[in-house]
Design a protein around this motif. Sequence first.
Motif, mmCIF file in Angstrom:
data_model
loop_
_atom_site.group_PDB
_atom_site.id
_atom_site.type_symbol
_atom_site.label_atom_id
_atom_site.label_comp_id
_atom_site.label_asym_id
_atom_site.label_seq_id
_atom_site.Cartn_x
_atom_site.Cartn_y
_atom_site.Cartn_z
ATOM 1 N N PHE A 340 -24.426 -5.678 -25.031
ATOM 2 C CA PHE A 340 -25.466 -6.574 -24.536
ATOM 3 C C PHE A 340 -26.687 -5.766 -24.071
ATOM 4 O O PHE A 340 -27.831 -6.098 -24.377
ATOM 5 C CB PHE A 340 -24.906 -7.405 -23.378
ATOM 6 N N THR A 341 -26.421 -4.676 -23.346
ATOM 7 C CA THR A 341 -27.501 -3.825 -22.839
ATOM 8 C C THR A 341 -28.246 -3.153 -23.979
ATOM 9 O O THR A 341 -29.474 -3.023 -23.950
ATOM 10 C CB THR A 341 -26.933 -2.776 -21.872
ATOM 11 N N ALA A 342 -27.509 -2.720 -25.002
ATOM 12 C CA ALA A 342 -28.149 -2.095 -26.159
ATOM 13 C C ALA A 342 -29.061 -3.094 -26.880
ATOM 14 O O ALA A 342 -30.133 -2.729 -27.376
ATOM 15 C CB ALA A 342 -27.092 -1.552 -27.110
ATOM 16 N N SER A 343 -28.652 -4.350 -26.938
ATOM 17 C CA SER A 343 -29.468 -5.370 -27.606
ATOM 18 C C SER A 343 -30.797 -5.569 -26.893
ATOM 19 O O SER A 343 -31.811 -5.884 -27.513
ATOM 20 C CB SER A 343 -28.715 -6.703 -27.663
ATOM 21 N N ASN A 344 -30.800 -5.378 -25.578
ATOM 22 C CA ASN A 344 -32.006 -5.568 -24.780
ATOM 23 C C ASN A 344 -32.740 -4.258 -24.509
ATOM 24 O O ASN A 344 -33.922 -4.277 -24.136
ATOM 25 C CB ASN A 344 -31.641 -6.219 -23.448
ATOM 26 N N ARG A 345 -32.052 -3.135 -24.722
ATOM 27 C CA ARG A 345 -32.554 -1.824 -24.303
ATOM 28 C C ARG A 345 -32.819 -1.810 -22.801
ATOM 29 O O ARG A 345 -33.793 -1.242 -22.315
ATOM 30 C CB ARG A 345 -33.821 -1.436 -25.079
ATOM 31 N N GLY A 346 -31.928 -2.468 -22.095
ATOM 32 C CA GLY A 346 -32.034 -2.530 -20.645
ATOM 33 C C GLY A 346 -31.112 -1.522 -19.993
ATOM 34 O O GLY A 346 -30.881 -0.428 -20.524
#
Length: 373
Positions: A340-346
């Motif tokens: 999920f974080t990779a999808s947002n680059r968050g």
Amino acid sequence: MKKAVKHNGFIFKRYEEPFQTPFDKLFELFKELITHTSGDFEEAIDWLRQLDKEFKLTTPAYTVDDFIEDLKNKGYIVERLDFRGGGGVDLTSKLEKALRQNALNQIFGKMRKGKSGNHKTNYAGRSDENTGDFRSYQYGDSLEKISVTESLKNAQINHGIGDFSLSENDLVVEDTQFKSQMSTVLMIDISHSMILYGEDRITPAKKVAMALSELILTQYPKDSLDVIVFGNDAWPIAIKDLPYLQVGPFHTNTVAGLQLAMDILRRKRHANKQIFMITDGKPSCLNMPDGTYYKNPMGLDPFITNKCYRVAAQARKLGIPITTFMITSDPYLQEFVDEFTASNRGKAYYTGLGDLGEMIFEDYENNRKKRIR
């Protein structure tokens, strides 16, 4: 004459507790109890009476009933009457602010020392905030920013005192930094798992929200903070309602929370925008086009998780980073959060409840120092 010998060392003495009035002593405990009971005054007072019996908190000269009377006189509570002649007690805005301030002192108190009250970006340029550094004058710089003292000093060094002259190359200006402003949406998971297995996770989460809101209201008034909660659905809550926040019999509709957060941030004019999400569980619910819910609490459902990844990517395209604070440590849930974080680059933190507030504070400060594009 003999010179006095000075001895260095430590002096130990018995600790003396700072003086507090009977009201102040009980008020500190009462603020904790009213937070844990989500604003239920009667339950908080019942707990206070039980603690009083066990630990002798009061004296015949000042009882719990005297404390309640002082709460009324000081404007922290008001009595409510209904048309049947019954009633109860309501918390006032003064008490709500005191609860936020209490959370702020507990969570961020030691970290606030030395803070100026304004966030700065890493971008230098023309603004009202001086940095204390000097640079050469450039075409377009305001004449008001020229440092006369430093410029004259340069002229003396470069040309000498006997043949004094001042050229453009001697001029220096005091450098400045742009102040940044931040729009933040704080998402709080209120699904049933936030109180499962005997662990109260919702109280620390709402205390962090109260602390963050009070920090922004008092130190960064040009920033904005919106708080939303998500269970089967997502909805915004007012900052004044944070003490009353409770967990419901809900699943976890992460997508609904993210979509509402992005809708709120789209209407903000600030250049810097971000989403903080506090959760302890996996996404297990979606809103369907026909108005029904799709729910699956068993494991990670690809139909739900793929929708989460798509929304995270959508937020990235809007320049909105998502920071996830995961307060559980299940490996399979960490794998979901990583993707999920990779999808947002968050960013994502796998944290316990004890250091949740410190992590949110540091992330808020760091994000405010750069423009997010």
